[in-house]
Design an enzyme around this catalytic site. Sequence first.
Site: not given
Length: 435
Positions: A153-154
Amino acid sequence: MSSQPNPTPKPMVLYFQAHQPWRLRPFHFFEIGTQGDGFDNAQNEAIVRRITRQCYLPANKIVLDLIKKFPQLKITFSISGTLLDQLKQYCPDGLASFKALAETGAVEFLAETDFHSLASLLPGTEFEEQVLDHVARLQEYLGVRPLVFRNTELIYNNDMAKKVHALGFNGMFLDGIDAVLQGRSPNHLYEHPEEKGMKLFPRNYFLSDDIAFRYHEFGKKLTVGKFMARLKSIPQEDQLITLGLDYETFGEHHKAESGILNFLHDLLVCFAKDKHHKLVTPSEAIQQIQDTPALHVPDTISWADAERDLSAWLGNDMQQDAFETMAHLEGRIKTLNDPNLTDRWRRLMTSDHFYYMSTKRNSDGNVHAYFSPYASPYEAFMNYMNVLQDFLHTVKEKEKEMATLPEKGALKAEAERREMHTPIWAMKLENSYEK
């Protein structure tokens, strides 16, 4: 009158994130202690088969056919280990289609945490172990060795990037949010403020979300012409555009009848023919771009929700309680050194389980609800905790079994191994380089 020469094409990185979790089955309170299988294998199989049919196979065919027609096309993928395992088990044709892309040499695959997990938030070496397990999985399934990293999710901060660099990666993705860039453009390749040689790829979230979230908005569809016009409005001095979105956008989140697969085809054709932009892989961008100013990110960010922080997974008491209960099992799981128990524990670490427990409202809440298989976040929490408590009974039974072994048996041997000077992940990394 002499004509002006065409400007040098601006490089672009286009990456797709592909992921499916191991979803849990409805698990009632009275089942705790039965040591049952908490995963909904039938649902997982049905979902991955549907998404393979609607998204992975048709989208991969589009990408493969266009790479053959336009060798200048370069695409990037980040595929979670949980999806790779499900494809191998349920949809070998889907896995083969990704391997066919890998074999073109025009597609780069990114490393991530093997279980698309929140391991980067844990102390100790679980994060490094999962990353190296994912590297091994990519080598086994697709025959590729990743050089650039994209965290779950970065999720990103300076310290995480240091760990990633220590594992041998020379680049990492993050979301190009305004609070981090502080007035600077996301359309550049940056560098870690301390780790020289660690390049940073901020995602242009506005352009990316045009496709992922605003393809069909207010009764109107995004056209390739409109998207290219927005792309060309970016100042010429901006050196690199990074686009990133869920691969399931193409055929799952937006169904084929919406025209999304045709949009993907036409957009890639435009990219291939465009004289102002050219698609490159992250590794090519690192080689080609020399001017990389430092980007300082002391606080943890992500690409999720309006806040772009950890609140999508840890924003309420339920999420925090579930995460902490799961995390506190790490020492016991590692000491037991049982591959099946470790695999089950890591499946429970996958970020999706905590995402389903979010109580956010408005547009963010709608997105959480869209992805969740539960009727409410409270149901997601109770079901997860029931599965986790039942899993704890299995752990206790295994500990009793190990306690009956001779003094120099497996339990003590594993404890001694974990006290060695060289951590597990470092030994895995050394073995990986030897291969």
